[in-house]
Design a protein around this motif. Structure first.
Motif, PDB file in Angstrom:
ATOM      1  N   GLU A 184       0.749  -1.246  -0.037  1.00 28.05           N
ATOM      2  CA  GLU A 184      -0.117  -0.027   0.174  1.00 28.05           C
ATOM      3  C   GLU A 184       0.941   1.151  -0.038  1.00 28.05           C
ATOM      4  N   THR A 185       2.149   1.313  -0.374  1.00 28.53           N
ATOM      5  CA  THR A 185       3.195   2.317  -0.338  1.00 28.53           C
ATOM      6  C   THR A 185       2.248   3.623  -1.374  1.00 28.53           C
ATOM      7  N   GLY A 186       2.238   4.740  -0.522  1.00 30.56           N
ATOM      8  CA  GLY A 186       1.725   6.091  -1.148  1.00 30.56           C
ATOM      9  C   GLY A 186       0.130   5.789  -1.106  1.00 30.56           C
ATOM     10  N   THR A 187      -0.524   5.005  -0.593  1.00 34.74           N
ATOM     11  CA  THR A 187      -1.964   4.971  -0.562  1.00 34.74           C
ATOM     12  C   THR A 187      -2.438   5.432   0.889  1.00 34.74           C
ATOM     13  N   GLU A 210       2.418   3.402  -9.784  1.00 30.83           N
ATOM     14  CA  GLU A 210       3.541   2.961  -9.718  1.00 30.83           C
ATOM     15  C   GLU A 210       4.729   3.097  -8.866  1.00 30.83           C
ATOM     16  N   PRO A 211       4.567   2.971  -7.807  1.00 26.00           N
ATOM     17  CA  PRO A 211       5.300   3.434  -6.682  1.00 26.00           C
ATOM     18  C   PRO A 211       6.886   3.165  -6.643  1.00 26.00           C
ATOM     19  N   GLY A 212       7.200   2.030  -7.475  1.00 30.19           N
ATOM     20  CA  GLY A 212       8.497   1.482  -7.444  1.00 30.19           C
ATOM     21  C   GLY A 212       8.604   0.021  -6.889  1.00 30.19           C
ATOM     22  N   TYR A 213       9.650  -0.817  -7.346  1.00 32.82           N
ATOM     23  CA  TYR A 213       9.659  -1.931  -6.870  1.00 32.82           C
ATOM     24  C   TYR A 213       9.937  -2.181  -5.337  1.00 32.82           C
ATOM     25  N   ARG A 214       9.369  -2.987  -4.796  1.00 28.31           N
ATOM     26  CA  ARG A 214       9.291  -3.100  -3.261  1.00 28.31           C
ATOM     27  C   ARG A 214       9.596  -4.636  -2.946  1.00 28.31           C
ATOM     28  N   GLN A 215      10.368  -4.924  -1.876  1.00 32.60           N
ATOM     29  CA  GLN A 215      10.529  -6.401  -1.476  1.00 32.60           C
ATOM     30  C   GLN A 215      10.865  -6.396  -0.123  1.00 32.60           C
ATOM     31  N   THR A 216      10.416  -7.508   0.642  1.00 29.53           N
ATOM     32  CA  THR A 216      10.692  -7.878   2.097  1.00 29.53           C
ATOM     33  C   THR A 216      10.523  -9.267   2.286  1.00 29.53           C
ATOM     34  N   THR A 217      11.174  -9.620   3.326  1.00 31.99           N
ATOM     35  CA  THR A 217      11.210 -11.001   3.779  1.00 31.99           C
ATOM     36  C   THR A 217      10.369 -11.004   4.981  1.00 31.99           C
ATOM     37  N   GLN A 218       9.353 -11.925   5.088  1.00 31.44           N
ATOM     38  CA  GLN A 218       8.246 -12.127   6.038  1.00 31.44           C
ATOM     39  C   GLN A 218       8.235 -13.601   6.335  1.00 31.44           C
ATOM     40  N   HIS A 219       7.832 -13.538   7.725  1.00 26.19           N
ATOM     41  CA  HIS A 219       7.598 -14.902   8.236  1.00 26.19           C
ATOM     42  C   HIS A 219       5.950 -15.155   8.666  1.00 26.19           C
ATOM     43  N   ILE A 220       5.372 -16.160   7.846  1.00 27.76           N
ATOM     44  CA  ILE A 220       4.065 -16.213   8.163  1.00 27.76           C
ATOM     45  C   ILE A 220       3.557 -17.540   8.199  1.00 27.76           C
ATOM     46  N   ASN A 221       2.126 -18.005   8.507  1.00 29.51           N
ATOM     47  CA  ASN A 221       1.732 -19.382   8.388  1.00 29.51           C
ATOM     48  C   ASN A 221       1.772 -19.991   7.234  1.00 29.51           C
ATOM     49  N   THR A 222       2.962 -20.332   6.590  1.00 29.61           N
ATOM     50  CA  THR A 222       3.092 -21.295   5.356  1.00 29.61           C
ATOM     51  C   THR A 222       3.746 -22.384   5.887  1.00 29.61           C
ATOM     52  N   PHE A 271       1.075  -3.501 -17.039  1.00 27.53           N
ATOM     53  CA  PHE A 271       0.909  -3.650 -15.774  1.00 27.53           C
ATOM     54  C   PHE A 271       2.104  -4.685 -15.030  1.00 27.53           C
ATOM     55  N   LEU A 272       2.419  -5.592 -15.695  1.00 26.88           N
ATOM     56  CA  LEU A 272       3.093  -6.466 -15.096  1.00 26.88           C
ATOM     57  C   LEU A 272       4.718  -5.923 -14.800  1.00 26.88           C
ATOM     58  N   THR A 273       4.769  -4.904 -14.383  1.00 22.54           N
ATOM     59  CA  THR A 273       6.372  -4.196 -14.387  1.00 22.54           C
ATOM     60  C   THR A 273       6.951  -4.304 -12.722  1.00 22.54           C
ATOM     61  N   ARG A 274       8.047  -4.061 -12.835  1.00 21.86           N
ATOM     62  CA  ARG A 274       8.626  -3.943 -11.702  1.00 21.86           C
ATOM     63  C   ARG A 274       8.282  -2.675 -10.818  1.00 21.86           C
ATOM     64  N   GLU A 275       8.024  -1.807 -11.360  1.00 23.46           N
ATOM     65  CA  GLU A 275       7.638  -0.347 -10.864  1.00 23.46           C
ATOM     66  C   GLU A 275       6.169  -0.541 -10.090  1.00 23.46           C
ATOM     67  N   ARG A 276       5.362  -1.550 -10.478  1.00 19.61           N
ATOM     68  CA  ARG A 276       4.216  -1.798  -9.857  1.00 19.61           C
ATOM     69  C   ARG A 276       4.211  -3.159  -8.699  1.00 19.61           C
ATOM     70  N   ALA A 277       5.162  -3.552  -8.785  1.00 21.10           N
ATOM     71  CA  ALA A 277       5.345  -4.803  -8.008  1.00 21.10           C
ATOM     72  C   ALA A 277       5.734  -4.822  -6.658  1.00 21.10           C
ATOM     73  N   SER A 278       5.079  -5.719  -5.609  1.00 15.75           N
ATOM     74  CA  SER A 278       5.469  -5.854  -4.325  1.00 15.75           C
ATOM     75  C   SER A 278       5.771  -7.437  -4.136  1.00 15.75           C
ATOM     76  N   VAL A 279       7.039  -7.723  -3.421  1.00 20.01           N
ATOM     77  CA  VAL A 279       7.569  -9.077  -3.518  1.00 20.01           C
ATOM     78  C   VAL A 279       7.793  -9.284  -2.079  1.00 20.01           C
ATOM     79  N   GLY A 280       7.241 -10.476  -1.578  1.00 19.13           N
ATOM     80  CA  GLY A 280       7.376 -10.982  -0.343  1.00 19.13           C
ATOM     81  C   GLY A 280       7.811 -12.426  -0.337  1.00 19.13           C
ATOM     82  N   ARG A 281       8.974 -12.446  -0.099  1.00 17.44           N
ATOM     83  CA  ARG A 281       9.616 -13.737   0.046  1.00 17.44           C
ATOM     84  C   ARG A 281       9.145 -14.317   1.524  1.00 17.44           C
TER      85      ARG A 281
END
Length: 417
Positions: A153-156, A230-242, A401-411
């Protein structure tokens, strides 16, 4: 009462508005002696200012609790009512036999007419505060940690941090909760859609009987403020119930109600199919295997319009993510043929046709469209327009729409025990 009609589809559909502002859609479908009735309010978290955080989900819980405690006011209570709540709507549905329509509309009108009890408000407020303080809040359903949700939700103005919701709920007074109800939960902010084995005149009579005397709400004019596409490429590492390491890649995209370019939204649905199940042969050998990708997209929303891809991975996370981008790049750079996209289009059309052909699908989809300010006719354009999609439409949507500028990546990794 304002009335408009159309019989251009196989299911005659009629639209009219009561004097108090309640919009009513009747879709006649006489194949089986059943009816599906949806009452939908156009209110949710997208309508909240910071000082309102948590009010929409609180009122959703309050109204449900209040309603079921009073369901015995009927001589023939219906126990199949279904409540739903989302970022931009709250609704009560009834799937009933046609002879139960009178009772169903009486139930839905009762929900609109009833002022929440103080005792119920206090009880639900306490429960919601406890939930927002819980460590697992917002993780189980979406697969997103609070931190990843904030990144998406960056920028919203849509993102509600858990601590902010808790703090606001703890400050709320009974008067604030009742004022929120007074503003949003009235006939002029609602849609009633009835689909099934009924005649329009019957619904008109019952709607006037049960809803006609209800007062309008004090509906504010509060436009939705959207963040950057297009807020820019965002990435984080998270620990969830997977159970296994999982890659989540989420794109900011439009929906049918946030853009006039509806073919791009439909193309995104086909892209989901192409990158998950119905991939042409030359894509299955590129990067991440499409057979193991899970994809979904929000089609009708004023809130979070997202295109979501998820897949399990082993080993190096950089390599696992790079494989997905190789797949996307191949889709963008190598034009597909009509034969390549036909299986994906056919699969999407089958799913949409099956849902839109059901009474539930007709009632809920039409109510959602109208509640969000779109014409109900979009439901009947859905499959024909999907079939018109070309390889150029698919390539253009992917490139846009499938651009890195629109993408949030959760590892995502399993929570350590």
């Amino acid at each position: 009462m304002n009335v408009s009609t159309t019989e251009s589809t196989s299911h005659p559909t009629y639209e009219f508005t009561l004097d108090n502002g309640l919009k009513i859609i009747v879709r006649e479908d006489h194949r089986i002696p059943k009816v599906y009735s949806t009452l939908m309010y156009g209110v949710g978290a997208v309508n909240e200012r910071p000082e309102d955080w948590g009010l929409s989900i609180l009122l959703s819980n309050v109204l449900q609790d209040n309603y079921w405690k009073e369901v015995n006011f009927l001589h023939e209570p219906l126990y199949d009512g279904c409540f739903y709540t989302s970022l931009d709507y709250f609704q009560l549905d009834f799937p009933v036999l046609r002879e139960q329509l009178d009772t169903a509309l009486k139930c839905q009108a009762h929900l609109m007419n009833r002022i929440p009890d103080d005792e119920v408000i206090r009880h639900q407020l306490e429960l919601l505060i406890q939930k927002t303080k819980g460590d697992s809040a917002f993780e189980e359903d979406s697969g997103n940690s609070p931190e990843f949700e904030a990144l998406i939700e960056t920028g919203t103005t849509r993102y509600r941090p858990r601590e902010g919701i808790t703090a606001n709920l703890e400050r709320l007074t009974l008067e604030q909760v009742k004022q929120w109800h007074k503003m949003w939960y009235g006939p002029n902010n609602a849609v009633l859609c009835v689909a099934g084995d009924i005649k329009v005149d019957e619904v008109k009579r019952l709607a006037e009987k049960y809803f006609g005397g209800l007062a309008r709400c004090d509906l504010p004019d509060r436009p939705i403020v959207r963040g950057p596409a297009e807020p820019g490429y965002r990435q984080t590492t998270q620990h969830i119930n997977t159970k296994y390491p999982q890659m989540l890649i989420i794109f900011n995209t439009p929906s049918l109600v946030t853009t006039t370019d509806h073919q791009s939204v439909r193309a995104l649905q086909v892209i989901c199919e192409l990158l998950s199940k119905s991939a042409p042969a030359h894509l299955t050998s590129v990067g991440q295997n499409p057979a193991y990708i899970f994809a979904s997209t929000f089609r009708i929303s004023r809130g979070a319009s997202r295109l979501r891809f998820a897949y399990y991975f082993e080993g190096d996370a950089d390599e696992a993510e790079s494989g997905f981008w190789s797949l996307v790049d191949a889709l963008i750079q190598s034009p597909l043929s009509p034969a390549d996209i036909e299986p994906a289009i056919a699969a999407v059309c089958t799913k949409r046709q099956e849902f839109n052909d059901s009474l539930k699908g007709q009632s809920k989809t039409i109510a959602r469209l109208v509640s969000n300010g779109s014409p109900w006719q979009l439901i009947d354009l859905d499959v024909p327009k999907l079939r018109e999609l070309t390889p150029a439409d698919i390539q253009r949507a992917a490139k846009t729409f499938l651009t890195r500028e629109r993408a949030s990546v959760g590892r995502s990794y399993p929570v350590e025990k």
